[in-house]
Design an enzyme around this catalytic site. Sequence first.
Site, PDB file in Angstrom:
ATOM      1  N   SER A 124       0.615   4.096   4.363  1.00 39.27           N
ATOM      2  CA  SER A 124      -0.176   3.227   3.279  1.00 39.27           C
ATOM      3  C   SER A 124      -1.625   2.584   3.892  1.00 39.27           C
ATOM      4  CB  SER A 124       0.755   1.825   2.795  1.00 39.27           C
ATOM      5  OG  SER A 124       0.888   0.947   3.967  1.00 39.27           O
ATOM      6  N   LYS A 161      -0.771  -4.628   5.458  1.00 43.03           N
ATOM      7  CA  LYS A 161      -1.720  -4.524   4.357  1.00 43.03           C
ATOM      8  C   LYS A 161      -3.080  -5.259   4.526  1.00 43.03           C
ATOM      9  CE  LYS A 161       0.860  -2.068   1.763  1.00 43.03           C
ATOM     10  NZ  LYS A 161       1.766  -1.740   2.874  1.00 43.03           N
TER      11      LYS A 161
END
Lengths: 204, 204
Positions: A124, A161
């Site tokens: 990701s 993230k």
Amino acid sequence: MELNHKQKNALDFIVRYLREHDRPPTLREVGKAIGVSSTNGVRYLIDALISKGYLSRSPSLSRGISLTDKTMRQHGSLRMVPLVGRVAAGSPLLAEENLEGQIAVDPTLIGRSETFALRVKGESMRDAGIMDGDILFARPQSSAQKGDIVIALLDNEATVKYFRPEGNRICLQPANPKFAPIFVEKKSPDFRILGKVIGLMRKM
Amino acid sequence: MELNHKQKNALDFIVRYLREHDRPPTLREVGKAIGVSSTNGVRYLIDALISKGYLSRSPSLSRGISLTDKTMRQHGSLRMVPLVGRVAAGSPLLAEENLEGQIAVDPTLIGRSETFALRVKGESMRDAGIMDGDILFARPQSSAQKGDIVIALLDNEATVKYFRPEGNRICLQPANPKFAPIFVEKKSPDFRILGKVIGLMRKM
DNA sequence: TAATATAATGAACATATGTTCAAAAGTCAA
DNA sequence: TTGACTTTTGAACATATGTTCATTATATTA
């Protein structure tokens, strides 16, 4: 005393094999690598390298080839004096959850601050150069600045993230168009920032 | 998961033997050292060490024992790796004039093999997760296997690319569609492989 | 104590690996 | 070209080394 092409080739292979396997090659392995089909051909070659001072051998011993000092010097044995000192103990919280061991790191990478390490799972954050299996170093903190790459605990799962606050919720943004951003309430009890990413290490 | 006295003894001997000979011991050598007369007894012992994660084995291979990362970490200490700056033409890679400093690295990352470090310039390997400013660790070698990421000297400039031999030329392939592959003749005097990339470190 | 798991033995075996030898192929100077 | 020298091959061999198995000893536990 010069080495011809084939001899150089053989010596290169032996040095490389040793580094990669921590074990000397057999005659047949050398032969295969440099294109000599008979073990005796290899033997001949190696005898030449021995008489020129690049190798030595323990007779009759399996994988008995070893490098001489001369060769180690030329191929630069750079093993230096180990630096004593502890670096970056993991935070107790993560040590319990995710204990894989301790990793030593150069202080220039993480400074003096308390640090923990985490192994990345998934793709990701690919476009930020953070790949599956990488080891991240993070400074433990419970808040972050806009744009920081953070390690967050979300439903008992650690995730990496970009941190982007938006009003009273937070956008956890991946660095990969194939992944959707995650939105959480700022006050959600299932969400917590564990730290800010400050470094990365990869084994290839 | 603890080691008993005999197991610890055996592990110690193997690590020591490896350090002294640059070659793993045979079962019989281990047995002699720790006082176990049958190879099968040693085998039993080593299987225990393997299942506890201290050793690994290449089956049927002579001197096939090797240390796991865990063991290297426990018995090894920090290693210093030279950081190579600009590589001057003609001078050996590790000549003093080329060195920019030293970096401490966990042996887990680079093993016991000789290693040098290099700072990445540019974005040409972006899609392999190698970003501008990253520090690469490489094993010095003058040849490589297809698909390796190599550090090559091209017209007096060190460059990082995928290594793809094609007949009598070599394709140096970037990991970024914005960059074109570079083709060089295998025998070109302006081209030289410096090493194979084995690890990466990033400060953020 | 009996029962069960753990360790070690000894011997036979399979194979990985170094050694040796005769002969062929290649190299190089006279 | 010849002849001496170097290099490689192929095959047989000797031995170093991992594997397997049946058995015995040693510890551990019910």
